[in-house]
Write an enzyme that holds these catalytic residues in place. Structure first.
Site, short mmCIF file in Angstrom:
data_model
loop_
_atom_site.label_atom_id
_atom_site.label_comp_id
_atom_site.label_asym_id
_atom_site.label_seq_id
_atom_site.Cartn_x
_atom_site.Cartn_y
_atom_site.Cartn_z
N THR A 1 0.91 -1.37 -0.16
CA THR A 1 -0.07 0.02 -0.04
C THR A 1 0.93 1.25 0.16
OG1 THR A 1 0.01 0.39 2.42
CG2 THR A 1 -1.62 -1.21 1.56
N GLU B 1 13.59 -2.27 -1.66
CA GLU B 1 14.14 -2.34 -2.77
C GLU B 1 13.21 -1.32 -3.78
OE1 GLU B 1 16.91 -1.50 -4.61
OE2 GLU B 1 17.44 -3.55 -4.11
N ALA C 1 11.36 1.46 -8.03
CA ALA C 1 10.48 0.08 -8.54
C ALA C 1 11.32 -1.21 -8.51
CB ALA C 1 9.69 0.42 -9.80
N GLY D 1 -2.54 6.34 -16.83
CA GLY D 1 -2.55 5.70 -15.66
C GLY D 1 -1.17 5.95 -14.91
N LYS E 1 12.30 9.95 -2.20
CA LYS E 1 13.24 8.98 -2.49
C LYS E 1 14.66 9.55 -2.11
CE LYS E 1 10.41 7.03 -6.19
NZ LYS E 1 10.05 6.79 -7.36
N GLY F 1 5.13 1.37 -12.60
CA GLY F 1 4.39 0.03 -13.24
C GLY F 1 4.15 -1.01 -12.55
#
Length: 835
Positions: A573, A624, A629, A682, A700, A815
């Site tokens: 989440t 990670e 991603a 999206g 980040k 993604g």
């Protein structure tokens, strides 16, 4: 000659007795046998209950007695059918009448002393033996003889726990069976009562619950049997209790010493004293399953364990049966006492006083542990002995307690766990393996004991930690696979993709020696858990029909209650509420894997406390997917630091959304229209201002800064917001794009200015010289950042070693598939970290 014993579960129904009869008949074709039987399953408890009812006076016991009588008469008729003789029925009726008279006497006196209780409980075995003997003779034409061992096994008068007088018993048994077998057909079968004996003057006694095993060993040893077979309802002695350890396996063979240790420490298959007569004569004991007669069973002998000596038994040793440890067992309901005091140091006789006082009060001490400083003596007793132990010590050390020079602690609800194996003797590192495994799983040990034989390591834990402790040790010594149980929170794009990947890769994980199962799944509405693992082919249906309402702390507690060994929370989440519950998941003994950045950007104090808690509990925190991603950004940074390199600068395009926008922006389409297109595809958050604000890039950078040991908070990072303050306030609506279009000209001017210099615009975050910043920068066409495409992330590490040409990581930075892959990669890392 061999002795066969059949337990209560083996003779519980007519169907089971017919199986027993086939086993007996087959055994009798090759050699003489003696059969020992228990009472029908549950009958001994019914008899005790009946006796207690009678003791209360009145006729209340009659209903229970009638149930007992009906069951035995029904069993006899179902077994013998039309071949039932009057004498068979009379034998059973006579025993039932004796039982009724005994109960009547108890009722009249309103007393049931141990002597009377032994007499009542003896009827279970006596009735069972008579009925089985009749069935063999009448229905199977098998010569059989009922043998009442009260006339053979001689004991003292310690009723309910009588001690066998072996000299007289052995003489009686040899004389009786020599006479019984003399002149009789070779296949005549004695059906003897287990569990019972008698004093020298003929008073009925019992030799302890489960004493039928002991009876078989006594008879087998007296007659020099070639083997003693104990027929029960399991395939043999298991490496652990299968109700606690699902992966427990049957041990093909163990030594006498191992069996005695296991039986003493609670292994249910054997009575603790069963094999003592067999050990004295070195007679093998074979544990077999009446419900599965073809199973090889477990052979207990003085020879090399792991393979059967008996040529009639065909088996292949389990590959794990030759390990240094053979079995793990436990005793529940333990109370642990600790006597401590400075005046005990160097004072002779303290231990002698303690254990003499306990012995005088008939307290059996199960485990003893004393510190070399002599400051403390720790010992364990059963809960039933705790009261007498407390009283004995309070009296013996009353003067020391009064003067407060000695104290006494008591902890109840404890469990002794014992690891047993001949291979432990002289093998270095066994204790270290035990306590390392327990320590890594945060299992607190209250006391430790290891015998000089080195075949047994025992330790005491709280009852609540028993299941996990036994599973941890079993995995450490016996499991060939690394087990990991996952609890997945969030089943949106990333979570559902991860579940699909886990389902698809199950065969691969198994081939690598990993057993990964998902034991918990939660969304924002409900959760489902299963210790055996959730079927990943139909998890959606199970979650949708669950009645457990979503609550992260309750979910953590429910997972903790499963007492899993290696387990991890996978937080898919972006929820701060899930992060708030991380401490509860850590307390539930769970590692944490997550693409959720919220934990790593908590205010410094909370972040530091969470990291310290995870270090204290020896839990891994893997994230990670927080930065790139599926790209190995975090692991690369950790590897550089671990190898001794010095980080000079970290610079990169960390937002897949902003990468797409600036990789695509060429000044022809208005910037606001390009953002709208990205949202339609999206690529943005539901509120695109979250991406345009640069906060994601800032988070980040904060995560990377903290990897370098910098105690940064978000306020320490300078972030350029691509949305004007006037448009940043208030709730998002579709009207945002119309208002944002007013700023298209400003962005176009910045683009044209860069283009004139042969440069491109990129939104970049950088960390250098202890400072962090994120914003729109110009890069020449030949720069690596200028060649990115689509949603690529690109991160450059400039270090002492990579000073001329930076180390670059590039690839899709957004993604569900690549993010789930990053999470999957962390799961694999954890599997390799686990021992």
């Amino acid at each position: 000659m061999k002795a066969l014993k059949f337990g209560g579960s083996s003779v519980s129904t007519p169907e089971r007795i017919r199986v027993v009869a086939r086993i007996i008949s087959e055994a009798a074709t090759n050699e003489r046998i003696v059969v020992v039987v228990s009472a029908f399953q549950g009958i001994t408890n019914q008899l005790i209950h009946c006796a207690r009812l009678a003791e209360s006076g009145g006729r209340g016991y009659l209903a229970s007695y009638k149930e007992i009588a009906k069951r035995h008469r029904t069993m006899l008729h179902e077994l013998c059918g039309a071949k039932l003789s009057a004498s068979d029925g009379q034998a059973v009726d006579q025993l039932l009448e004796e039982l009724q008279e005994s109960l009547k006497g108890i009722s009249l006196l309103r007393q049931c002393p141990p002597r009377a209780l032994d007499l009542v409980t003896s009827f279970g075995e006596r009735l069972s033996a008579v009925i089985i003997s009749s069935f063999l003779y009448r229905k199977r034409n098998q010569p059989s003889r009922y043998v009442d061992t009260r006339g053979l096994i001689v004991t003292d008068d310690n009723f309910t726990q009588a001690t066998v007088l072996f000299d007289k018993t052995n003489r009686n048994l040899r004389r009786h069976f020599k006479k019984l077998f003399s002149g009789k057909p070779r296949n005549v079968i004695p059906i003897a009562t287990g569990f019972i004996g008698a004093t020298e003057d003929g008073r009925t006694t019992t030799i302890g619950r489960n004493g039928s095993d002991y009876s078989a060993a006594i008879i087998g040893a007296a007659l020099n049997a070639s083997i003693i077979e104990i027929w029960t309802d399991v395939d043999g002695i298991l490496s652990a209790d299968p109700a606690i350890v699902p992966s427990a396996f049957v041990l093909p063979g163990i030594s006498f010493e191992e069996a005695m240790e296991l039986s003493y420490f609670g292994a249910k298959v054997l009575h603790s004293a069963t094999i003592a007569p067999a050990v004295a004569k070195k007679i093998p004991v074979l544990i077999k399953n009446t419900l599965n007669p073809v199973a090889a069973g477990t052979l207990i002998s003085d020879k090399v364990p792991g393979a059967h000596r008996d040529s009639r038994v065909h088996s292949h040793p389990h590959p794990r049966s030759e390990a240094v440890a053979k079995g793990i067992t436990s005793i529940d309901g333990i109370t642990l006492f600790t006597l401590r005091g400075l005046r005990m140091v160097g004072v002779p006789g303290t231990a002698e006083r303690l254990f003499r006082a306990l012995a005088d009060h008939r307290v059996n001490v199960i485990l003893i542990s004393q510190a070399s400083s002599e400051h403390t003596i720790c010992f364990a007793v059963t809960g039933s002995d705790a009261g007498r132990a407390r009283k004995a010590i309070a009296h013996e050390f009353r003067f020391e307690f009064q003067n407060k020079i000695t104290t006494f602690d008591e902890n109840d609800r404890q469990t002794i766990v014992a690891i047993v194996g001949d291979g432990m003797k002289g093998t270095p590192g066994v204790s270290g393996k035990v306590f390392d495994a327990l320590g890594r799983n945060n299992i607190n040990i209250s006391a430790i004991a290891q015998g000089a034989s080195e075949r047994n390591i025992s330790f005491v834990v709280s009852h609540e930690q028993k299941v996990r402790a036994i599973n941890v040790i079993h995995e450490a010594f016996f499991e060939q696979r690394t087990h990991l149980s996952l609890a997945i929170v969030g089943v949106g794009n990333i979570g559902s993709t991860l579940l699909r990947q886990l389902h698809q890769q199950r065969a691969y994980l198994n081939s690598q020696g990993f057993d990964v199962k998902v034991c918990g799944i939660s969304d924002s509405k409900r959760f489902v858990i299963s210790a055996e693992g959730i079927d990943l082919g139909r998890w959606k249906e199970q979650l949708a029909t669950s009645r457990r309402r979503s609550n992260m702390k309750q979910f953590a507690q429910s997972m903790g209650a499963l007492q899993l060994t290696n387990s991890a929370l996978v937080d898919c989440t972006a929820s701060p509420e899930v992060v708030d519950a991380y401490p509860e998941f850590v307390d539930a003994n769970m590692h944490i894997i997550t693409p959720n950045k919220k934990a790593n950007v908590l205010p410094w104090q909370r972040y530091a406390e969470l990291m310290e808690k995870m270090r204290d509990r020896q839990k891994y925190f893997l994230y990670e997917a927080n930065v790139g991603a599926g790209l190995p950004v975090i692991s690369t940074l950790h590897d550089l630091i671990a190898s001794g390199d010095t980080i000079v600068k970290i610079e990169g395009m960390f937002s897949g959304t902003l990468s797409f926008i600036f990789n695509t922006y060429d000044g022809k389409k208005p910037f606001s229209a390009l953002v709208a297109e990205a949202r339609k595809r999206g690529y943005t958050e539901p509120d695109p201002r979250d991406d345009l604000s640069g906060q994601d890039v800032g988070r980040k950078l904060l995560i990377l800064a903290r990897q370098l040991g910098l105690p940064f908070d978000m306020k320490d990072i300078r972030i350029e917001n691509l949305v004007a303050p006037a448009l940043s306030r208030g709730a998002y609506s579709e009207s945002f794009f119309g208002k944002y279009a007013r700023y298209d000209g400003a962005m176009l001017r910045r683009y044209e200015k860069a283009k004139k210099k042969g440069a491109v615009l990129r939104y970049v975050g950088s960390l250098k010289n202890g400072r962090a910043a994120a914003g729109l920068q110009q890069y020449p066409a030949g720069h690596p950042f200028a060649s990115t495409k689509g949603t690529d992330n690109i991160i450059a590490f400039t270090t002492q070693r990579y000073s001329v040409t930076p180390l670059i990581i590039q690839g899709p930075g957004a993604g569900a598939d690549v993010t789930a892959m990053g999470v999957f990669s962390d799961i694999l890392k954890l599997l390799h970290y686990l021992p």
